[in-house]
Design an enzyme around this catalytic site. Structure first.
Site, PDB file in Angstrom:
ATOM      1  N   ASP A  84      62.669   8.803  27.948  1.00  0.00           N
ATOM      2  CA  ASP A  84      62.870   8.817  29.398  1.00  0.00           C
ATOM      3  C   ASP A  84      61.836   7.951  30.107  1.00  0.00           C
ATOM      4  O   ASP A  84      60.668   7.912  29.717  1.00  0.00           O
ATOM      5  CB  ASP A  84      62.763  10.250  29.942  1.00  0.00           C
ATOM      6  CG  ASP A  84      63.800  11.179  29.332  1.00  0.00           C
ATOM      7  OD1 ASP A  84      64.739  10.652  28.701  1.00  0.00           O
ATOM      8  OD2 ASP A  84      63.677  12.408  29.485  1.00  0.00           O
ATOM      9  N   ASP A 118      68.118   6.639  33.473  1.00  0.00           N
ATOM     10  CA  ASP A 118      66.810   6.203  32.980  1.00  0.00           C
ATOM     11  C   ASP A 118      66.391   6.991  31.747  1.00  0.00           C
ATOM     12  O   ASP A 118      65.202   7.080  31.432  1.00  0.00           O
ATOM     13  CB  ASP A 118      65.745   6.352  34.074  1.00  0.00           C
ATOM     14  CG  ASP A 118      65.572   7.802  34.517  1.00  0.00           C
ATOM     15  OD1 ASP A 118      66.442   8.627  34.195  1.00  0.00           O
ATOM     16  OD2 ASP A 118      64.562   8.107  35.187  1.00  0.00           O
ATOM     17  N   LYS A 166      57.236  16.846  43.226  1.00  0.00           N
ATOM     18  CA  LYS A 166      57.915  15.997  42.240  1.00  0.00           C
ATOM     19  C   LYS A 166      59.246  15.449  42.742  1.00  0.00           C
ATOM     20  O   LYS A 166      59.508  14.238  42.662  1.00  0.00           O
ATOM     21  CB  LYS A 166      58.139  16.776  40.938  1.00  0.00           C
ATOM     22  CG  LYS A 166      58.853  15.943  39.876  1.00  0.00           C
ATOM     23  CD  LYS A 166      59.037  16.702  38.575  1.00  0.00           C
ATOM     24  CE  LYS A 166      59.798  15.847  37.561  1.00  0.00           C
ATOM     25  NZ  LYS A 166      59.987  16.538  36.278  1.00  0.00           N
TER      26      LYS A 166
END
Length: 995
Positions: A696, A928, A771
């Site tokens: 990742d 991603d 986050k």
């Protein structure tokens, strides 16, 4: 004499002295070339096999050889040569060759030439030939057998593929017909036994609705057919195009599918339901007409119709035999049916929806006494809802909805598995993409891009040639050709936990929250508190109902596919160029439940580095901060928990269940299972693994901005530079937020109202709080979006319970987080601002922002002022939204920076996918996150870094500016922001770039 001859070890050949003959046999000749020796035609094993006969030499001078025997002349010198020629000729003249002769292996025949066909004691002449004969023979035989086996395998694979393909075609074209047949059979059984069959909840309802709905549709078809053209309804030409029973099944299933997946307070918007039903009917009409024309003749067909059908069948079959599927499928498009359009779909859908409302009823359970009169209630009601545009606004909107009865919703989440799910995974690889609507599923409508009705985007895609976008087509084909299968062990665990009520491992609770009882007192505060509590409980129950339906739909697909050897996901892209599987439920882009239940169909040995990456992968899935350690730290974590890992694999449901502590529990369990197998094996590197290993990106959006801006500080913050352990940008931001709040908390609360909030929040700031906001900031998250994200995190912490205080704290936290982001990522902010300014300039001139991705995919932002298009239907006047001619300047500006970066991360993934395929790797991508087998992770890591550097070595922003200047020569654009001096080659050495 005879006995002496028989006992003699030498052979007597037609008056030839033994000594001379033996001399001729021991005269070894130069061996012929292997190509000449074994030049022959290979026939598949399915054809008749002729037995190779190697003749014995008669010991009697009067013996005559048969047609397959070796004839030896009296000349001793030439005899040997003649023998070799016949031996070679006998090989070359065989049409096919089997590895056994009369049930005996050919090797045995060569090694034991005695005792064959009852000729005990007679030796083979060719056994006394030089050793190169045997060597050449065995070498050629091995080649022949290998070639034959390859052909046989191909033949078997072709038959298997053809069988799977036929099943796939049936799945796509006959699904509704199977449903119709099922309801007919159930009705027949009910009439014969005079008793309703024991059916699941939803099928029981469908069976009650099927016949009445079918009857009213038939009546409507006859009514419209008998009317003159002047008075016929607008939907009349289309309601006749399908049999009434099939139309009834489509309407029922489509409506219930909408109820399961998207109802709000038990209501579905009429526009949504009508258009959805109309689209499904149009799609089935095309397939129905194709099948009707290509099937065997019906009894009332004229000679011309019969001849036309026969010719069409021959043409289609001929095209299929020649593997020209695209040409065969063009037959469907040549049916003479023009696209209906939204208005036609809405009108037909509205009328069918109206007929469903008239005929569909539900019945509450009867009381125990049985003396009450059975109650029947309409399953659906048509009504209008009035909603405000936003809380406190005087602007209201009134729209029609279909309200579902509470009885209908009650057992629906347990019956999702009985619904017909379109676009299931394919049993054969998808069609190759060759254009906007050419590729994907064999018969179901498939489009390369999800344009959501944007005509400008559709036109741009139709205008591109296959040469321009061939790399996009190639990447989507690569993703679609990855073969998957269901991980049965994980599915069994999911089924057990789900059967026990869920509420574990991320599964939703199968029970509803109890609704608080209404207070008996009339105290206003108490009543207000009850209303809030009841509203919250109802909201939670609606969310749980929707999530339960979602789980059931996912599990129903898993159950359907679990016995398949493998299946495929056709992929297409959104308008930005990001790839997605076309199947919506069980896919690897979905939740942990789906990812844990899926694995590669092809297994590969772990190899030298596979065990290493498997352990890293398990640590990443466990998360909880472990994924931010160095690789050595993650390996140490796994080594310290080996007992827990093995116990989880061997007893996942009734053991200690350590795997449930993981952030992605089902994926973690799948990794525990294969790691346990490897550790228990005497040769871990040879253990076959089907598990996809993930790599990742580290806040991938900021990685792309750092590469665009070449800022060294930002590049290091997102792991574009090698380090001893991974840099954590979220922790960096949280530290900066904490510093700002600490300063604010020391201020005077009277003059600075944020001081009190800062004191409350200072101990709640952590990585998790910021986050999501940091992750989405580069994708254009607004202040309102950031506020809602942080509010949800604060709710989870449970420290602030007062709603007003919670809202104020979320507002303050969002402002501070966005400010901290601006301080740390200045270069990224500069590029975002430049992109937004360019978009504003273009949109202010009433043009949508357009660009072409590095792989040649044209992108058009679809944000235009929508226009209302009113359609009068039998149910109500519907307001359909159509794409207008005036662009929405604000949306064009705010959406362009994140959309542009999304198009770049989609490009990087596609470039990596194609390169991995060329390197022989299995590859899957989730934006991603890149997946491959454990043994191939090192190769994929090298490729994805090389492709990232290759992508950003091109002048992307300069090319974008040039394209804008060429497309809009009358507009003036600001210059590209200055770049830093970061060396992109550093990415090649960064082990935590993707990790």
């Amino acid at each position: 004499m005879a006995s002496a001859a028989a006992a003699s070890p030498s052979l007597s050949l037609n008056k030839t002295p033994p000594f001379k003959h033996q001399t001729s046999l021991t005269t070894w000749l130069k061996p012929p070339s292997s190509s000449a020796l074994f030049r022959r035609k290979i026939i598949p094993l399915s054809s008749p096999v002729k037995r190779l006969s190697l003749p014995p030499i008669s010991a009697s001078s009067s013996s005559s050889s048969s047609s397959t025997s070796l004839s030896v002349t009296e000349k001793p010198t030439s005899n040997s040569v003649h023998f070799h020629g016949n031996l070679i000729e006998s090989f070359e003249n065989q049409d096919s060759f089997a590895g056994t002769i009369n049930g005996t292996s050919l090797i045995d025949e060569l090694e034991n030439p005695v005792q064959r066909n009852g000729l005990s004691g007679r030796r083979r002449l060719f056994m006394q030939d030089p050793p190169w004969i045997s060597a050449l023979f065995l070498k050629g035989l091995s080649k022949m057998v290998d070639q034959t086996l390859k052909i046989e395998r191909k033949d078997i694979d072709k038959r298997k593929f053809d069988s799977l393909r036929r099943r796939q075609v049936k799945e796509e074209t006959e699904a509704w017909e199977r449903m119709v047949d099922e309801y007919r059979d159930l009705e027949k059984e009910m009439c014969e036994k005079n008793l309703a069959p024991n059916l699941p909840y939803v099928k029981h309802m469908f069976l009650g609705w099927f016949q009445p709905l079918k009857d009213v549709i038939e009546r409507e078809q006859k009514l419209q057919k008998n009317k003159s053209k002047k008075v016929r309804a607008a939907y009349a030409p289309h309601i006749e195009l399908l049999p009434a029973d099939k139309m009834a099944v489509i309407v029922m299933h489509k409506m219930m599918g909408l109820v399961m997946s998207g109802h709000e307070d038990g209501c579905i918007q009429v526009v949504q339901a009508a258009v959805s039903i109309g689209i499904a009917i149009e799609q089935e009409v095309r397939i129905h007409n194709f099948l009707k024309r290509t099937r065997k003749s019906n009894e009332g067909d004229s000679q011309e119709e019969l001849k036309e059908k026969q010719l069409l069948r021959k043409r289609v079959n001929s095209l299929i035999r020649r593997k020209r599927m695209i040409d065969a499928l063009k037959v469907v498009k040549c049916e003479g049916i023009k696209p209906w359009g939204r208005a036609t779909q809405a009108k037909l859908g509205s009328r069918l929806l109206e007929l469903l409302i008239e005929t569909a009823y539900v019945q509450p359970p009867l009381t125990q006494s049985g003396d009450s009169i059975p109650e029947f209630r309409p399953a659906f009601r048509h009504k209008f809802k009035t909603v405000t545009k936003y809380p406190g606004s005087k602007l209201v909107r009134r729209y029609g909805v279909i309200e579902c009865d509470s009885l209908l919703l009650a057992g629906l989440d347990k019956s999702a598995k009985h619904m017909l799910i379109p676009y299931v995974p394919m049993l054969v690889p998808p069609k190759r993409w060759k254009g906007y609507d050419k590729g994907g599923y064999l018969f179901l409508p498939s489009y390369i891009m999800r344009t959501h009705g944007s005509k400008k985007q559709q036109d741009a895609l139709r205008d591109i040639s296959s040469k321009t976008a061939h790399r996009v087509f190639e990447a989507l084909d690569t993703l679609g050709n990855t073969k998957w299968r269901v991980n049965r062990k994980i599915l069994d665990v999911v089924e057990k936990l789900w059967a026990d009520g869920g509420n574990i491992a991320g599964l939703v609770n199968r029970e509803d929250v109890p609704i608080p009882e209404k207070p008996t007192s009339e105290d206003p505060e108490e009543m207000q508190s009850w209303k809030w509590s009841a509203r919250k409980a109802n909201k939670i129950n609606r969310e749980r109902h929707s999530l339960r339906c979602d789980v059931e739909l996912k599990l129903s697909v898993a159950r359907k596919m679990k016995d398949e050897e493998g299946f495929y996901y056709p992929h297409n892209v959104d308008f930005r160029g990001r790839a997605y599987p076309m199947h919506p439920h069980l896919n690897h882009l979905s939740s942990d439940l789906c990812r844990g239940t899926l694995e590669f169909a092809e297994g590969r040995p772990l190899g030298k580095q596979g065990l290493y990456w498997l352990k890293i992968h398990l640590a990443n899935l466990f998360a909880g901060g472990v994924e931010k350690l160095s690789h050595d730290g993650r390996l140490a974590f796994v080594e310290n928990h080996l007992d827990d890992i093995m116990e989880s694999a061997e007893n996942p449901v009734h053991g200690k269940r350590w795997w449930l502590k993981a952030e992605d529990p089902f994926q973690c369990l799948a990794a525990c299972v294969i790691l346990t197998q490897a550790l228990k094996s005497p040769s871990p590197s040879s253990v076959i693994s089907h598990l996809p290993i993930h790599q990742d990106g580290s806040c991938n959006g900021l990685q792309h901005y750092a590469a665009l801006g070449r800022d060294s500080f930002e590049a290091a913050a997102v792991n574009l530079v090698a380090g001893e352990k991974p840099a954590d940008v979220y922790s960096e931001i949280s530290l900066r937020v904490h510093e700002i709040m600490k300063k604010d908390s020391n201020k005077d609360p009277e003059s600075n109202p944020t001081a009190a909030l800062a004191k409350i929040l200072i101990n709640q700031v952590d990585r998790k709080l910021v986050k999501q906001t940091v992750m989405t900031s580069v994708y254009g998250v607004t202040y309102v979006g950031a506020r809602e994200q942080i509010k949800r995190r604060l709710e989870e912490k449970g420290v602030i319970t007062d709603e007003r205080m919670l809202f104020a704290a979320a507002c303050y936290s969002a402002k501070v987080t966005l400010a901290a982001l601006g301080e740390i990522f200045e270069a990224a902010r500069a590029i975002m601002s430049w992109l937004g300014d360019c978009a504003k300039i273009i949109a202010s001139d009433n043009h949508p922002v357009r660009w072409i991705t590095p792989l040649g995919l044209p992108v058009v932002q679809p944000y235009c002022r929508s226009e209302r298009h009113l359609i009068r239907t039998s149910l109500q006047v519907l307001a359909l939204q159509r794409e207008g001619n005036t662009v929405d300047v604000r949306k064009q500006r705010t959406a362009f920076p994140p959309n542009f970066v999304h198009s770049l991360d989609g490009t990087h993934m596609m470039m990596t996918a194609v390169a991995c395929r060329e390197a022989g790797l299995n590859f899957a991508g989730v934006h991603d996150s890149y997946w491959t087998h454990a043994c191939d992770v090192d190769t994929m890591n090298r490729i994805l870094r090389e492709k990232f550097v290759e992508l950003y070595n091109t002048p992307i922003l300069e090319d974008l500016l040039q394209s804008f200047q060429e497309s809009y020569p009358n507009l003036v654009f600001p210059p590209v922001p200055k770049r830093g001096n970061f060396d992109l080659k550093e990415v090649l050495r960064s082990q935590y770039f993707f990790n």
